[in-house]
Design an enzyme around this catalytic site. Sequence first.
Site, PDB file in Angstrom:
ATOM      1  CG  HIS A  73      -7.049   6.277   4.256  1.00  0.00           C
ATOM      2  ND1 HIS A  73      -6.201   5.660   3.371  1.00  0.00           N
ATOM      3  CD2 HIS A  73      -6.258   6.890   5.177  1.00  0.00           C
ATOM      4  CE1 HIS A  73      -4.956   5.901   3.724  1.00  0.00           C
ATOM      5  NE2 HIS A  73      -4.956   6.644   4.817  1.00  0.00           N
ATOM      6  CG  ASP A 107      -1.845   1.236   1.209  1.00  0.00           C
ATOM      7  OD1 ASP A 107      -2.564   1.413   0.210  1.00  0.00           O
ATOM      8  OD2 ASP A 107      -1.818   2.030   2.157  1.00  0.00           O
ATOM      9  CB  SER A 108       0.221   4.722  -0.966  1.00  0.00           C
ATOM     10  OG  SER A 108      -1.037   4.829  -0.319  1.00  0.00           O
ATOM     11  CD  GLU A 158      -2.680   8.753   6.523  1.00  0.00           C
ATOM     12  OE1 GLU A 158      -1.699   9.474   6.736  1.00  0.00           O
ATOM     13  OE2 GLU A 158      -2.658   7.760   5.760  1.00  0.00           O
ATOM     14  CB  CYS A 213      -2.553   1.150  -2.788  1.00  0.00           C
ATOM     15  SG  CYS A 213      -2.677   2.870  -3.268  1.00  0.00           S
ATOM     16  CB  CYS A 250      -9.972   5.386  -1.017  1.00  0.00           C
ATOM     17  SG  CYS A 250      -8.590   6.082  -0.072  1.00  0.00           S
TER      18      CYS A 250
HETATM   19  N1  DGL Z   1      -3.963   3.968  -0.354  1.00  0.00           N
HETATM   20  C1  DGL Z   1      -4.562   4.987  -1.195  1.00  0.00           C
HETATM   21  C2  DGL Z   1      -5.738   4.391  -1.977  1.00  0.00           C
HETATM   22  O1  DGL Z   1      -6.330   3.408  -1.574  1.00  0.00           O
HETATM   23  C3  DGL Z   1      -5.003   6.192  -0.362  1.00  0.00           C
HETATM   24  C4  DGL Z   1      -3.865   7.030   0.178  1.00  0.00           C
HETATM   25  C5  DGL Z   1      -3.020   7.652  -0.912  1.00  0.00           C
HETATM   26  O2  DGL Z   1      -3.479   8.612  -1.564  1.00  0.00           O
HETATM   27  O3  DGL Z   1      -1.891   7.183  -1.110  1.00  0.00           O
HETATM   28  O4  DGL Z   1      -6.069   4.889  -3.024  1.00  0.00           O
END
Ligand code: DGL
Length: 276
Positions: A189, A15-16, A157, A78, A187
Site C-alpha cells: 500500500h 496478495d492479502s 484503503e 504481499c 508494503c
Molecule cells: N499486503 C500487505 C503487505 O504488503 C499489506 C496489507 C496487510 O496487512 O495484509 O504487507
Amino acid sequence: MYTQTHARDPIGVFDSGVGGLTVLKELRRALPHEDFVYFGDTARVPYGEKSKEAIVRYTQEAIAFLLQHRVKAIVIACHTASALGLESVITTTPVPLFGVVEPGVAALISEAPSGRVAVLGTASAIQSDVHRTQILARCPAFSVTTIACPLFVPIVEEGLAEHPIAVSAAELYLGGIRDVDAILLACTHYPILRQTIQMAVGPNVALIEPAKAVAAEVALSLCDSRCLNSQAGEGTIFYYASDDIEKFRRLAFKFLDRPIEHIKKAPLAGRPTTKR
Ligand code: DGL
C-alpha cells in the site's frame, strides 16, 4: 524450471487483499501480453497483524489455489507473506516463485551510498526482521532502521492518502528518521502514500518501491526460459477475492484507476475449488 508449463499459461499473483494491485500494475506494464490470475485474500486481510503460523498457512493455501489455475509462475506480491510465508512454499511449489523482499532489498542497497537505510512495513513483516537480516547478510556495515506503520494500510484503503490524517501518521512514524540515504516501502500500500512519505522525510531520501524490480525479474526469467506469452493483444486478468467481490471492485478502482472486468469469489481456503 518451466519445463512442465506452457507459455500461454497465466502468471499467478497473490496478495492479502487489494494492495498487490500495485505490483500487478508493474507486472502488467512489463509483460503486457501475459494473462494473470490475481488472488486477493480479502476475507483474511490484514496479514500485517497476524502470527507467522497463520501467514504460513494462508500462503500455502493461496499457492495451492493459484496452482489449480495452471499458472506458469507465481508472484507473492504481499510483503508480509513474502517475509513470513514464502520460505514455507519455496521447495514445494512446482513453478518459479517470486517474492518482493529480495528485489526490494537489492534495490535499497543500490541506492544507499553511505549505508544508512530504513525499512517501513506492517507490524508482522517488521517483527520478522527478515529485511534487516537480508540487508546485513549482504552489507554487514549498514545501519538499518525498521519501522512498523500499521495505520498506513487502513488510511490508503479509506482513500485518505492525501488527507491531513495521512500527513499526521507519516510524521508520527517517520519524524525520528535521521540521515538515511534510502527507505524501502516494504508494503503493497505504501506507494500510494509516496508523496506524503516523501514530505515527511525530505526530498533527499530515495524511496524504493520493489514492484518495478520484481516485474523486471519475472520478465527476465520468462524470457530466459522462452516462456513469454506471444499472443498479439493485451493479456487478460482474472481476479479472485475470498470475500465480497463488489468491495474488491470498489477498492481496486482506487489502486488501478480503471474498472476490473473478470472477478469471481474464491472458495474459502481449504475447500475444494474448480478450475477456470
Ligand atoms: N499486503 C500487505 C503487505 O504488503 C499489506 C496489507 C496487510 O496487512 O495484509 O504487507
